[in-house]
Motif scaffolding. Structure first.
Motif, PDB file in Angstrom:
ATOM      1  N   SER A 119       0.819  -1.216   0.000  1.00  0.00           N
ATOM      2  CA  SER A 119       0.000   0.000   0.000  1.00  0.00           C
ATOM      3  C   SER A 119       0.849   1.262   0.000  1.00  0.00           C
ATOM      4  CB  SER A 119      -0.927   0.016   1.218  1.00  0.00           C
ATOM      5  OG  SER A 119      -0.188   0.241   2.407  1.00  0.00           O
ATOM      6  N   GLY A 120       2.134   1.130   0.391  1.00  0.00           N
ATOM      7  CA  GLY A 120       3.013   2.296   0.404  1.00  0.00           C
ATOM      8  C   GLY A 120       3.527   2.681   1.768  1.00  0.00           C
ATOM      9  N   ALA A 121       3.168   1.941   2.818  1.00  0.00           N
ATOM     10  CA  ALA A 121       3.674   2.258   4.157  1.00  0.00           C
ATOM     11  C   ALA A 121       5.192   2.074   4.181  1.00  0.00           C
ATOM     12  CB  ALA A 121       3.016   1.357   5.200  1.00  0.00           C
ATOM     13  N   ASP A 122       5.889   3.026   4.782  1.00  0.00           N
ATOM     14  CA  ASP A 122       7.343   2.964   4.873  1.00  0.00           C
ATOM     15  C   ASP A 122       7.812   2.365   6.194  1.00  0.00           C
ATOM     16  OD1 ASP A 122       8.138   4.495   2.372  1.00  0.00           O
ATOM     17  OD2 ASP A 122       6.832   5.960   3.350  1.00  0.00           O
ATOM     18  N   ARG A 123       6.930   2.348   7.181  1.00  0.00           N
ATOM     19  CA  ARG A 123       7.314   1.890   8.510  1.00  0.00           C
ATOM     20  C   ARG A 123       6.045   1.549   9.280  1.00  0.00           C
ATOM     21  NH1 ARG A 123      12.304   3.522  10.833  1.00  0.00           N
ATOM     22  NH2 ARG A 123      12.568   2.652  12.917  1.00  0.00           N
ATOM     23  N   VAL A 124       6.172   0.715  10.297  1.00  0.00           N
ATOM     24  CA  VAL A 124       5.039   0.337  11.134  1.00  0.00           C
ATOM     25  C   VAL A 124       5.438   0.467  12.602  1.00  0.00           C
ATOM     26  CG1 VAL A 124       3.492  -1.535  11.838  1.00  0.00           C
ATOM     27  CG2 VAL A 124       4.050  -1.232   9.418  1.00  0.00           C
ATOM     28  N   ILE A 125       4.530   1.007  13.414  1.00  0.00           N
ATOM     29  CA  ILE A 125       4.686   1.032  14.866  1.00  0.00           C
ATOM     30  C   ILE A 125       3.509   0.282  15.460  1.00  0.00           C
ATOM     31  CG2 ILE A 125       4.827   2.463  16.942  1.00  0.00           C
ATOM     32  CD1 ILE A 125       5.819   4.753  15.214  1.00  0.00           C
ATOM     33  N   THR A 126       3.771  -0.609  16.378  1.00  0.00           N
ATOM     34  CA  THR A 126       2.690  -1.326  17.046  1.00  0.00           C
ATOM     35  C   THR A 126       3.041  -1.518  18.513  1.00  0.00           C
ATOM     36  OG1 THR A 126       1.248  -3.272  16.874  1.00  0.00           O
ATOM     37  CG2 THR A 126       3.607  -3.616  16.531  1.00  0.00           C
ATOM     38  N   VAL A 127       2.092  -2.063  19.272  1.00  0.00           N
ATOM     39  CA  VAL A 127       2.277  -2.267  20.710  1.00  0.00           C
ATOM     40  C   VAL A 127       1.964  -3.719  21.048  1.00  0.00           C
ATOM     41  CG1 VAL A 127       1.563  -1.580  23.035  1.00  0.00           C
ATOM     42  CG2 VAL A 127       1.658   0.130  21.207  1.00  0.00           C
ATOM     43  N   ASP A 128       2.879  -4.380  21.735  1.00  0.00           N
ATOM     44  CA  ASP A 128       2.679  -5.743  22.229  1.00  0.00           C
ATOM     45  C   ASP A 128       2.078  -6.667  21.173  1.00  0.00           C
ATOM     46  OD1 ASP A 128       3.802  -5.194  24.651  1.00  0.00           O
ATOM     47  OD2 ASP A 128       1.937  -5.117  25.779  1.00  0.00           O
ATOM     48  N   LEU A 129       2.875  -6.965  20.155  1.00  0.00           N
ATOM     49  CA  LEU A 129       2.456  -7.950  19.160  1.00  0.00           C
ATOM     50  C   LEU A 129       2.133  -9.272  19.843  1.00  0.00           C
ATOM     51  CD1 LEU A 129       4.906  -7.518  16.147  1.00  0.00           C
ATOM     52  CD2 LEU A 129       2.426  -7.255  16.090  1.00  0.00           C
ATOM     53  N   HIS A 130       1.179  -9.981  19.290  1.00  0.00           N
ATOM     54  CA  HIS A 130       0.785 -11.264  19.880  1.00  0.00           C
ATOM     55  C   HIS A 130       1.953 -12.241  19.928  1.00  0.00           C
ATOM     56  CE1 HIS A 130      -1.841 -14.415  21.201  1.00  0.00           C
ATOM     57  NE2 HIS A 130      -1.575 -15.173  20.144  1.00  0.00           N
ATOM     58  N   ALA A 131       2.819 -12.182  18.944  1.00  0.00           N
ATOM     59  CA  ALA A 131       4.022 -13.023  18.926  1.00  0.00           C
ATOM     60  C   ALA A 131       5.157 -12.207  18.320  1.00  0.00           C
ATOM     61  CB  ALA A 131       3.781 -14.295  18.118  1.00  0.00           C
ATOM     62  N   GLY A 132       6.308 -12.220  18.974  1.00  0.00           N
ATOM     63  CA  GLY A 132       7.421 -11.407  18.526  1.00  0.00           C
ATOM     64  C   GLY A 132       7.885 -11.718  17.119  1.00  0.00           C
ATOM     65  N   GLN A 133       7.742 -12.986  16.695  1.00  0.00           N
ATOM     66  CA  GLN A 133       8.222 -13.360  15.371  1.00  0.00           C
ATOM     67  C   GLN A 133       7.419 -12.726  14.243  1.00  0.00           C
ATOM     68  OE1 GLN A 133       7.128 -15.531  17.676  1.00  0.00           O
ATOM     69  NE2 GLN A 133       5.764 -17.082  16.807  1.00  0.00           N
ATOM     70  N   LEU A 134       6.281 -12.109  14.574  1.00  0.00           N
ATOM     71  CA  LEU A 134       5.508 -11.408  13.541  1.00  0.00           C
ATOM     72  C   LEU A 134       6.309 -10.276  12.913  1.00  0.00           C
ATOM     73  CD1 LEU A 134       1.988 -11.160  15.223  1.00  0.00           C
ATOM     74  CD2 LEU A 134       2.622 -12.572  13.289  1.00  0.00           C
ATOM     75  N   GLN A 135       7.304  -9.765  13.627  1.00  0.00           N
ATOM     76  CA  GLN A 135       8.136  -8.703  13.064  1.00  0.00           C
ATOM     77  C   GLN A 135       8.822  -9.173  11.785  1.00  0.00           C
ATOM     78  OE1 GLN A 135      10.433  -6.477  16.255  1.00  0.00           O
ATOM     79  NE2 GLN A 135       9.659  -8.172  17.488  1.00  0.00           N
ATOM     80  N   GLY A 136       9.118 -10.452  11.715  1.00  0.00           N
ATOM     81  CA  GLY A 136       9.769 -10.998  10.529  1.00  0.00           C
ATOM     82  C   GLY A 136       8.858 -11.112   9.328  1.00  0.00           C
ATOM     83  N   PHE A 137       7.559 -10.907   9.516  1.00  0.00           N
ATOM     84  CA  PHE A 137       6.625 -10.940   8.395  1.00  0.00           C
ATOM     85  C   PHE A 137       6.712  -9.680   7.545  1.00  0.00           C
ATOM     86  CE2 PHE A 137       3.274 -14.023  10.378  1.00  0.00           C
ATOM     87  CZ  PHE A 137       4.257 -14.991  10.454  1.00  0.00           C
ATOM     88  N   PHE A 138       7.311  -8.620   8.093  1.00  0.00           N
ATOM     89  CA  PHE A 138       7.349  -7.326   7.415  1.00  0.00           C
ATOM     90  C   PHE A 138       8.688  -7.126   6.717  1.00  0.00           C
ATOM     91  CE2 PHE A 138       4.035  -6.833  10.528  1.00  0.00           C
ATOM     92  CZ  PHE A 138       3.120  -5.966   9.963  1.00  0.00           C
ATOM     93  N   LEU A 142       9.766  -2.276  11.477  1.00  0.00           N
ATOM     94  CA  LEU A 142       8.650  -2.360  12.425  1.00  0.00           C
ATOM     95  C   LEU A 142       9.180  -2.174  13.836  1.00  0.00           C
ATOM     96  CD1 LEU A 142       5.597  -4.639  12.533  1.00  0.00           C
ATOM     97  CD2 LEU A 142       7.085  -4.595  14.521  1.00  0.00           C
ATOM     98  N   ASP A 143       8.535  -1.307  14.594  1.00  0.00           N
ATOM     99  CA  ASP A 143       8.893  -1.072  15.994  1.00  0.00           C
ATOM    100  C   ASP A 143       7.767  -1.595  16.872  1.00  0.00           C
ATOM    101  OD1 ASP A 143      11.392   0.478  15.597  1.00  0.00           O
ATOM    102  OD2 ASP A 143      10.040   1.896  14.621  1.00  0.00           O
ATOM    103  N   ASN A 144       8.054  -2.656  17.613  1.00  0.00           N
ATOM    104  CA  ASN A 144       7.076  -3.260  18.512  1.00  0.00           C
ATOM    105  C   ASN A 144       7.320  -2.744  19.926  1.00  0.00           C
ATOM    106  OD1 ASN A 144       5.102  -5.003  19.596  1.00  0.00           O
ATOM    107  ND2 ASN A 144       6.626  -6.599  19.957  1.00  0.00           N
ATOM    108  N   LEU A 145       6.501  -1.803  20.363  1.00  0.00           N
ATOM    109  CA  LEU A 145       6.656  -1.193  21.685  1.00  0.00           C
ATOM    110  C   LEU A 145       5.994  -2.070  22.744  1.00  0.00           C
ATOM    111  CD1 LEU A 145       5.790   2.490  20.679  1.00  0.00           C
ATOM    112  CD2 LEU A 145       8.032   1.375  20.684  1.00  0.00           C
TER     113      LEU A 145
END
Length: 311
Positions: A119-138, A142-145
């Protein structure tokens, strides 16, 4: 800060306003409406050319509508020549569909990550992902706070004694250990067996909770089966007062009825997902993540490290 713009969709406007207040800026102007057939219509009502834009839109219920709204906002901003567009997803929907646990099922979390990228997003910020390995999907940064600092401050202010941090299942032990370390508390686990998406059975409590003040910690409370069953098991094992600290209050299906019947003294959640009036029970306390997200936005915009937010 003149080159910083924060805009929000319809999923959590109060949180977006809080973030802008923390940053000391006015919220970016956009108009979101619908065509007569229900399709989403977006118009950016200010100049964003060359600016650093952050779109605040947790993809909570109704998830599909909020995801489409987010994607259309990102597309509109990119076509308006924004320099960088960061998707701020305090709650990342579809995160629980992160693997193939049955034959012929999708990995929807990866699909959503791909769509956000395209879609064009350059970066993602989220809070408490359900599983840390989801960061590897992007394929974008991605900053998981983590909300643990917000909960820590709240419970320290309450001056509780003889605290034991409890994970409602074995999978949450890493999170529970982080809370226990910060609050200098004991640690216990509820051995849970999930029957289906709605029902869970608490089997055993591993750890001493007799006469203790218990705080159950988790990232998501959906149907409240794990929390309710866990609270009953803890009370049966002699726990004195039972609290729950949950980041994302999805609270769907039979959640409210279960919480009313559960022996919980207080359920503490954050405002990553807005609570409707019927979900605002007397023993639910809502803490804001606006300050945490605002600090992350400020540091990213100023090209400063955000490592301190992960400590």
């Amino acid at each position: 800060m003149n080159s910083l713009v924060v805009v929000g969709g319809n999923s959590n406007p109060v949180l977006c306003e809080g973030i802008c207040k923390e940053l000391g800026i006015l919220q970016g102007q956009c108009h979101i409406s619908r065509f007569s057939d229900g399709e989403i219509k977006v118009k950016i009502n200010e100049n964003v050319r060359g600016k650093d834009v952050f779109v605040v839109q947790p993809t909570c219920f109704p998830a599909n509508d909020n995801i489409m709204e987010l994607l259309i906002l990102i597309d509109a901003l990119k076509r308006a020549s924004a320099r960088r567009v960061t998707a701020v997803l305090p709650y990342f929907g579809y995160a629980r569909q992160d693997r193939k646990d049955q034959p012929r099922v999708p990995i929807t979390a990866k699909l959503i990550a791909n769509i956000l990228d395209r879609s064009g997003a350059d970066r993602v910020i989220t809070v408490d992902l359900h599983a840390g390995q989801l960061q590897g999907f992007f394929d974008i940064p991605l900053d998981n706070l983590f909300a643990v600092r917000i909960f820590e401050q709240y419970f320290r202010f309450k001056n509780l004694t003889d605290i034991v941090i409890v994970s409602p299942d074995v999978g949450g032990i890493k999170t529970a250990r982080a809370y226990a370390k910060r609050l200098n508390a004991g640690l216990a686990i509820v051995d849970k067996r999930r029957v289906n998406d709605v029902h869970a059975e608490a089997m055993h409590v591993m750890g001493n909770v007799e006469g203790k003040t218990v705080i159950m910690v988790d990232d998501i409370i959906a149907t409240a089966g794990s929390i309710a069953e866990g609270a009953n098991a803890l009370k049966a094992n002699g726990a004195k007062d039972i609290y729950a600290a949950i980041t994302h209050p999805v609270l769907c299906g039979p959640a409210i009825e279960r919480l009313k019947a559960a022996p919980l003294k207080e359920l503490v959640v954050t405002d990553t997902i807005p609570l409707s009036a019927e979900k605002k029970l007397g023993n639910i306390t809502v803490l804001s993540v606006a300050g945490l997200l605002a600090e992350a936005i400020r540091r990213i915009h100023e090209e400063r490290t955000i490592s301190a937010l992960f400590e």
